[in-house]
Design a protein around this motif. Structure first.
Motif, PDB file in Angstrom:
ATOM      1  N   ILE A  55      51.302-126.812  73.858  1.00 30.36           N
ATOM      2  CA  ILE A  55      51.623-125.614  73.089  1.00 30.36           C
ATOM      3  C   ILE A  55      51.874-124.453  74.034  1.00 30.36           C
ATOM      4  N   LEU A  56      51.023-124.325  75.022  1.00 28.42           N
ATOM      5  CA  LEU A  56      51.171-123.238  75.973  1.00 28.42           C
ATOM      6  C   LEU A  56      52.495-123.359  76.693  1.00 28.42           C
TER       7      LEU A  56
ATOM      8  N   PHE B 280      51.180-120.595  82.437  1.00 27.76           N
ATOM      9  CA  PHE B 280      50.314-119.692  81.703  1.00 27.76           C
ATOM     10  C   PHE B 280      48.917-120.271  81.573  1.00 27.76           C
ATOM     11  N   THR B 281      47.998-119.407  81.157  1.00 26.54           N
ATOM     12  CA  THR B 281      46.612-119.813  80.925  1.00 26.54           C
ATOM     13  C   THR B 281      46.163-119.295  79.565  1.00 26.54           C
ATOM     14  N   ILE B 282      45.145-119.925  79.019  1.00 22.75           N
ATOM     15  CA  ILE B 282      44.568-119.482  77.758  1.00 22.75           C
ATOM     16  C   ILE B 282      43.689-118.266  78.024  1.00 22.75           C
ATOM     17  N   THR B 283      43.898-117.200  77.259  1.00 21.23           N
ATOM     18  CA  THR B 283      43.164-115.950  77.478  1.00 21.23           C
ATOM     19  C   THR B 283      42.127-115.673  76.405  1.00 21.23           C
ATOM     20  N   GLY B 284      42.105-116.456  75.332  1.00 32.11           N
ATOM     21  CA  GLY B 284      41.126-116.226  74.287  1.00 32.11           C
ATOM     22  C   GLY B 284      41.440-117.043  73.052  1.00 32.11           C
ATOM     23  N   GLY B 285      40.551-116.955  72.070  1.00 35.02           N
ATOM     24  CA  GLY B 285      40.721-117.702  70.841  1.00 35.02           C
ATOM     25  C   GLY B 285      41.214-116.833  69.701  1.00 35.02           C
ATOM     26  N   THR B 286      41.810-117.473  68.702  1.00 35.30           N
ATOM     27  CA  THR B 286      42.215-116.820  67.462  1.00 35.30           C
ATOM     28  C   THR B 286      41.629-117.628  66.313  1.00 35.30           C
ATOM     29  N   PRO B 287      41.686-117.127  65.069  1.00 35.35           N
ATOM     30  CA  PRO B 287      41.120-117.887  63.948  1.00 35.35           C
ATOM     31  C   PRO B 287      41.721-119.281  63.778  1.00 35.35           C
TER      32      PRO B 287
ATOM     33  N   GLY C 109      43.773-120.849  66.440  1.00 38.79           N
ATOM     34  CA  GLY C 109      44.269-121.416  67.696  1.00 38.79           C
ATOM     35  C   GLY C 109      43.801-120.634  68.892  1.00 38.79           C
ATOM     36  N   PHE C 110      44.724-120.224  69.736  1.00 39.48           N
ATOM     37  CA  PHE C 110      44.343-119.503  70.946  1.00 39.48           C
ATOM     38  C   PHE C 110      45.460-118.556  71.378  1.00 39.48           C
ATOM     39  N   ALA C 111      45.076-117.612  72.236  1.00 39.45           N
ATOM     40  CA  ALA C 111      46.029-116.688  72.848  1.00 39.45           C
ATOM     41  C   ALA C 111      46.278-117.126  74.277  1.00 39.45           C
ATOM     42  N   PHE C 112      47.463-116.859  74.782  1.00 41.31           N
ATOM     43  CA  PHE C 112      47.797-117.248  76.141  1.00 41.31           C
ATOM     44  C   PHE C 112      48.618-116.146  76.802  1.00 41.31           C
TER      45      PHE C 112
ATOM     46  N   ALA D  35      53.009-113.006  76.769  1.00 45.23           N
ATOM     47  CA  ALA D  35      51.743-113.133  76.053  1.00 45.23           C
ATOM     48  C   ALA D  35      52.044-113.562  74.625  1.00 45.23           C
ATOM     49  N   GLY D  36      51.165-114.402  74.067  1.00 42.03           N
ATOM     50  CA  GLY D  36      51.404-114.859  72.706  1.00 42.03           C
ATOM     51  C   GLY D  36      50.234-115.633  72.143  1.00 42.03           C
ATOM     52  N   THR D  37      50.479-116.267  71.011  1.00 37.22           N
ATOM     53  CA  THR D  37      49.453-117.071  70.333  1.00 37.22           C
ATOM     54  C   THR D  37      50.075-118.383  69.870  1.00 37.22           C
ATOM     55  N   LEU D  38      49.198-119.387  69.700  1.00 28.33           N
ATOM     56  CA  LEU D  38      49.630-120.684  69.189  1.00 28.33           C
ATOM     57  C   LEU D  38      48.649-121.178  68.141  1.00 28.33           C
ATOM     58  N   ASP D  39      49.199-121.659  67.047  1.00 27.69           N
ATOM     59  CA  ASP D  39      48.403-122.197  65.946  1.00 27.69           C
ATOM     60  C   ASP D  39      48.255-123.705  66.167  1.00 27.69           C
TER      61      ASP D  39
END
Length: 459
Positions: free
Chosen positions: A7-8, A368-375, A377-380, A398-402
């Motif tokens: 995804i990233l 890229f690397t994962i920078t945090g979580g979302t409800p 998925g995660f942010a990268f 920068a973005g997010t993935l479900d």
């Protein structure tokens, strides 16, 4: 974890379509027998710039907050030198050049406005608006009839020791005589304006409306622009569907007003109506590598921005060129995960993709690397490079993935470019879907946005 990496990778690939604004050494780059205008121009070490203004020909002027001197440079060659004698710390803030080639300087806490010969650096006149440290004279615009200065002071708990200067929402007028003749030192008029006194700095950048009948003044703390009647001081908010991030310098060309936003390190382009009562945002362009850009000037097909670097309070200090010629991006891409390289940290994800058409046709590589979580998925975040027949573009993404649907969204500003994309700026948005069932992490994406670059413009 493999799904995450896939995804990233997709998000990175999408981001690869963003154009980049590169840093060029002082002096023009030779290209196909012509000279490219420098995309950045170095200022002296420790110069601490705030104001910039264009003069005759390819001349520009930048003021120093460090010692109050004014630097004169050349947009074409990048060369320049300090023109004036020191005037003191924070003694030179906003600048403007009149049609007679004189450089006007807002004097900050000195409470004065000064006028210099733009060719020799000779001090021609000084006008006192307030006693030293009683207020803060921030910016200036000169018309055929007068020079107008903004006062950024406040009556709400002023404290000069903490950079909270006294004063009130007002502008000062220095009337000009026939053929721009400078008046005597006492010919100063104060005009209170109907803008709120919130906190320092209140009033900041100043320009004229397209019809020339009123002033446009930035309210720094409120994040708005006001139309000010120069006869009465009556002021009304310019109707724009945008909250500016600490609007500072203003510069206008026709109906286009360029607003420098230090709080977002970008320049907003606003198309005003003729009276300056309303406007609409045409584009928001991030200034590559900038901390707190303050003011801008125009030359040719570029907006030139100075970065005061108030965050770090140290150099390198530069003038950055943002091209005005822009092209829309609207295309699709396909990609998948890419192999790790020797030395990659374990949390680094790489992707590669292909853009089949349009301005960004070519290949992309992202990391890229994962920078945090979302409800869901995660942010990268990471870097993406787009390789085309025109050159390369590198952007910060920068973005997010479900992780339940594979949908991703990312965006980022151009950071650098090469060849025809040297000096490019812009922002690209990438929306797409990753096939979570595919071990290779395949994905498709829609790439949209705008890239501003010189498109063959040389001198």
């Amino acid at each position: 974890m493999r799904k995450f990496r896939t995804i990233l990778l997709i998000a990175l690939v999408t981001a690869a379509a963003i154009p980049a604004g590169s840093t060029v050494a002082t002096g023009g780059e030779h290209h196909h027998g012509h000279h490219r205008l420098p995309s950045t121009i170095d200022l002296p070490d420790g110069f601490f710039p705030e104001g910039i203004a264009s003069g005759h020909g390819s001349t520009f002027y930048v003021g120093s907050l460090a010692d109050g001197t004014i630097y004169r440079g050349d947009y074409r060659t990048g060369a320049g030198e300090v023109l004036t004698e020191p005037a003191g710390s924070f003694a030179t803030v906003g600048l403007n050049v009149d049609r007679w080639g004189r450089v006007w300087a807002a004097g900050g806490p000195t409470g004065v406005g000064r006028v210099y010969d733009g060719a020799t650096g000779e001090l021609l006149a000084s006008f006192e608006f307030a006693a030293p440290f009683e207020s803060f004279i921030n910016d200036v615009i000169v018309t055929k009839q007068a020079a107008w200065f903004t006062d950024s002071g406040t009556q709400n708990s002023p404290d000069p020791a903490n950079f909270q200067f006294a004063g009130e929402p007002r502008v000062f007028k220095v009337p000009l005589g026939t053929w721009g003749r400078l008046p005597g030192a006492g010919a100063v008029e104060e005009l209170p304006v109907g803008m709120p006194d919130i906190a320092f700095p209140n009033l900041n950048g100043i320009e004229t409306t397209p019809d020339g009948r009123a002033l446009v003044v930035a309210h720094n703390v409120q994040g708005t622009l006001y139309r000010v009647d120069p006869r009465t001081g009556d002021a009304a908010v310019v109707d724009i569907d945008h909250s500016f991030a600490g609007p500072d310098g203003l510069v206008r060309q026709g109906r286009k007003l360029y607003v420098v936003e230090p709080g977002a390190a970008r320049v907003a382009t606003v198309r005003l109506d003729r009276r300056g009562t309303s406007g609409e945002i045409q584009r928001l362009v991030t200034v590559p590598g900038a901390e707190t850009p303050t003011t801008a000037a125009l030359f040719g097909r570029g907006v030139y921005v100075v970065d005061a670097r108030f965050t770090s309070m140290t150099g390198p200090y530069q003038v950055t060129r943002l091209p005005l010629a822009c092209r829309r991006v609207d295309t699709t891409g396909r990609g998948q995960g890419a192999a790790s390289l020797p030395g990659d940290p374990p949390d680094l994800v790489r992707t590669e993709a292909t853009i089949d058409s349009g301005l960004l046709r070519g290949t992309t590589e992202a990391a890229f690397t994962i920078t945090g979580g979302t409800p869901t998925g995660f942010a990268f975040a990471g870097e993406l490079t787009f390789t085309t027949r025109r050159g390369t573009l590198t952007l910060d993404l920068a973005g997010t993935l479900d992780v339940s649907t594979g949908e991703f969204a990312s965006s980022g500003p151009v950071r650098s470019g090469t060849d025809r994309f040297d000096g490019a700026v812009g922002t690209i948005t990438l929306d797409g879907v990753q096939d979570l069932a595919d071990p290779a992490g395949s994905f498709t994406e829609q790439v949209t946005g705008e890239v501003c670059f010189d498109r063959g413009h040389r001198w």
